[in-house]
Design an enzyme around this catalytic site. Structure first.
Site, mmCIF file in Angstrom:
data_model
loop_
_atom_site.group_PDB
_atom_site.id
_atom_site.type_symbol
_atom_site.label_atom_id
_atom_site.label_comp_id
_atom_site.label_asym_id
_atom_site.label_seq_id
_atom_site.Cartn_x
_atom_site.Cartn_y
_atom_site.Cartn_z
ATOM 1 C CG HIS A 219 -0.367 0.207 2.459
ATOM 2 N ND1 HIS A 219 0.246 -0.647 3.201
ATOM 3 C CD2 HIS A 219 -0.140 1.421 3.385
ATOM 4 C CE1 HIS A 219 0.991 -0.299 4.167
ATOM 5 N NE2 HIS A 219 0.646 0.995 4.492
HETATM 6 C C1 UD1 Z 1 -2.270 5.278 6.213
HETATM 7 C C2 UD1 Z 1 -0.690 5.807 6.979
HETATM 8 C C3 UD1 Z 1 0.303 4.402 6.650
HETATM 9 C C4 UD1 Z 1 -0.511 3.186 7.321
HETATM 10 C C5 UD1 Z 1 -1.821 2.780 6.470
HETATM 11 C C6 UD1 Z 1 -2.282 1.775 6.900
HETATM 12 C C7 UD1 Z 1 -0.188 8.154 6.847
HETATM 13 C C8 UD1 Z 1 0.570 9.303 6.241
HETATM 14 N N1 UD1 Z 1 -0.009 6.816 6.193
HETATM 15 O O1 UD1 Z 1 -1.913 5.056 4.657
HETATM 16 O O2 UD1 Z 1 1.200 4.773 7.545
HETATM 17 O O3 UD1 Z 1 0.543 2.399 6.979
HETATM 18 O O4 UD1 Z 1 -2.640 4.108 6.591
HETATM 19 O O5 UD1 Z 1 -3.404 1.499 6.200
HETATM 20 O O6 UD1 Z 1 -1.133 8.330 7.928
HETATM 21 N N2 UD1 Z 1 -9.291 5.456 1.704
HETATM 22 C C9 UD1 Z 1 -10.595 4.971 1.698
HETATM 23 N N3 UD1 Z 1 -11.130 4.819 2.713
HETATM 24 C C10 UD1 Z 1 -10.749 4.801 3.937
HETATM 25 C C11 UD1 Z 1 -9.235 5.441 3.949
HETATM 26 C C12 UD1 Z 1 -8.708 5.365 2.861
HETATM 27 O O7 UD1 Z 1 -11.121 4.992 0.394
HETATM 28 O O8 UD1 Z 1 -11.159 4.275 5.028
HETATM 29 C C13 UD1 Z 1 -8.629 5.648 0.449
HETATM 30 C C14 UD1 Z 1 -8.644 7.253 0.107
HETATM 31 O O9 UD1 Z 1 -8.642 7.579 -1.257
HETATM 32 C C15 UD1 Z 1 -7.434 7.899 0.771
HETATM 33 C C16 UD1 Z 1 -6.429 6.529 0.504
HETATM 34 O O10 UD1 Z 1 -7.193 5.475 0.433
HETATM 35 O O11 UD1 Z 1 -6.903 8.953 -0.065
HETATM 36 C C17 UD1 Z 1 -5.417 6.653 1.332
HETATM 37 O O12 UD1 Z 1 -5.603 6.827 2.689
HETATM 38 P P1 UD1 Z 1 -4.610 7.446 3.581
HETATM 39 O O13 UD1 Z 1 -5.237 7.329 5.207
HETATM 40 O O14 UD1 Z 1 -4.263 8.959 3.155
HETATM 41 O O15 UD1 Z 1 -3.276 6.564 3.585
HETATM 42 P P2 UD1 Z 1 -2.762 5.057 3.646
HETATM 43 O O16 UD1 Z 1 -2.559 4.789 2.431
HETATM 44 O O17 UD1 Z 1 -4.106 4.432 3.977
#
Ligand code: UD1
Length: 375
Positions: A219
């Site tokens: 991821h």
């Molecule tokens: C985040 C953490 C990372 C951790 C990971 C575990 C940061 C900088 N990164 O990364 O350290 O390893 O979580 O999963 O805090 N999205 C959804 N639904 C959700 C959550 C996210 O659709 O419930 C999608 C959105 O498009 C979002 C993308 O996933 O923009 C990424 O989510 P985000 O929380 O920004 O970062 P992660 O890649 O999950």
């Protein structure tokens, strides 16, 4: 005596797993009144809800519902909303976890109001500022008052950064507490998954069972945000799946990128590469225990595989969890090295754990609750 009020601030999947074993210990005593705040950084059922369900985490007292956004937007929203919570709740301490955007944002809001901040999983360093988590770690540690480390390397890094030694407490690893306590439940959880490439479900049966498949989890932006890199990686995984089946529970971010690049079609051409929905904690842990090896870029999985002594190939140039490489079953590799490393594992020559890291023993939550009463 009035109980100490502590806000436990969480926001993302790995945070939930860590506090899952702490919350019941906090509930058992009277000296501390915990208030659970969820920032809403992760909000989907697959990223948040099913972890609360699987792990019996009490529902958050407050949810800031910040949702997704750029780093600046997400961080700014959390700071603004968490500040209000701190003003209303007037906690004695704020307890932040790990290295996600919620960690640094809540720490910053609290410390500026003069509230003491405790950072659990302090001191980890990859020395790679291209990863947002490294920035989150450095900033959180620069402003926290108390530092709970999960391994000696965290303590040593903090001492090198001139953090006073009396503020640092090496209490062990909550992720391992959760794994230890959930193992029996995980083992009785059915391994049946929805495949992404069709309406079929995949049931893990005797052919797959017992060390006869690998798991893939990816991821990190470095691994999944470039179309060319992701395509090549998928082709490599496809080749590996011809030698041993691969099960790939897919993170929402990776799924979105694969859909955008039409890569799910490519994945379908490999009949032993099973892309499945993102899993909850219990199913994933069961799958992990039965696996022959893991290919990952996750931080937590590097620790869990070391505890379980399962060969872990981490697709990253560095790790903040050096201990999993120095004494554990983890190896840092590039995508080009994947095939060779898998061949070694299939020949029965995987990297094995030499030593269990200190205090990765399932008793960290106890130690944390005791320490919280003393500070
Ligand atoms: C985040 C953490 C990372 C951790 C990971 C575990 C940061 C900088 N990164 O990364 O350290 O390893 O979580 O999963 O805090 N999205 C959804 N639904 C959700 C959550 C996210 O659709 O419930 C999608 C959105 O498009 C979002 C993308 O996933 O923009 C990424 O989510 P985000 O929380 O920004 O970062 P992660 O890649 O999950």
């Amino acid at each position: 005596m009035k109980p100490k009020k502590i806000i436990i601030a969480v926001g993302a999947r790995p945070n939930f797993i860590k506090i899952a074993s702490l919350m019941p210990h906090l509930a058992k005593q009277k000296a501390i009144k915990p208030v659970l705040v969820h920032t809403g950084q992760h909000y989907d059922i697959t990223m948040s809800g099913q972890f609360f369900n699987d792990l019996n985490i009490p529902l958050p007292d407050i949810n800031l519902e910040v949702g997704s956004g750029s780093h600046a937007t997400q961080t700014a929203k959390i700071i603004e909303r968490f500040e209000k919570v701190c003003i209303n709740e007037k906690p004695d301490f704020v307890f932040v976890v790990g290295d996600v955007n919620s960690t640094v944002s809540c720490a910053l809001a609290a410390i500026k109001l003069g509230i003491k901040v405790i950072h659990y999983e302090a001191g980890l360093r990859s020395y790679d500022k291209s990863m947002p988590e490294e920035i989150n770690r450095i900033v959180t540690d620069a402003i926290s008052d108390f530092f709970f480390t999960t391994a000696e390397e965290g303590t040593e890094n903090l001492i090198r950064e001139k953090v006073p030694v009396e503020k640092i407490f090496m209490l062990g690893n909550l992720m391992i507490d959760t794994l230890v306590s959930q193992l029996p439940k995980a083992m009785s959880t059915k391994l049946e998954f929805q495949l992404y490439d069709s309406l079929r479900t995949l049931s893990i049966n005797a052919d797959f069972y017992e060390k006869n498949y690998g798991i893939v989890t990816l991821h990190r932006p470095n691994n999944v945000d470039s179309k060319e890199y992701l395509t090549n990686l998928l082709l490599t995984l496809g080749e590996i799946s011809k030698k041993t089946p691969l099960i790939f529970p897919i993170h929402i971010r990776t799924l979105k990128n694969m859909k955008d690049c039409n890569l799910l079609e490519l994945a379908k051409t490999f009949s032993n590469l099973f892309i499945i929905e993102a899993l909850g904690y219990l199913q994933f842990s069961h799958l992990l225990i039965k696996s022959l090896f893991v290919i990952t870029d996750s931080g937590g999985i590097q620790e869990e595989t070391t505890y379980l002594d399962i060969p872990c190939l981490t697709l990253r140039p560095n790790t903040e969890r050096q201990i999993t490489v120095l004494t554990g079953s983890n190896k840092l590799i590039t995508a080009e090295e994947l095939q060779t490393e898998i061949d070694l594992i299939l020949k029965g020559l995987p990297k094995r754990r030499k030593e269990m890291p200190k205090f990765w023993d399932g008793k960290t939550a106890n130690r944390i609750v005791q320490q919280l009463q003393l500070i």
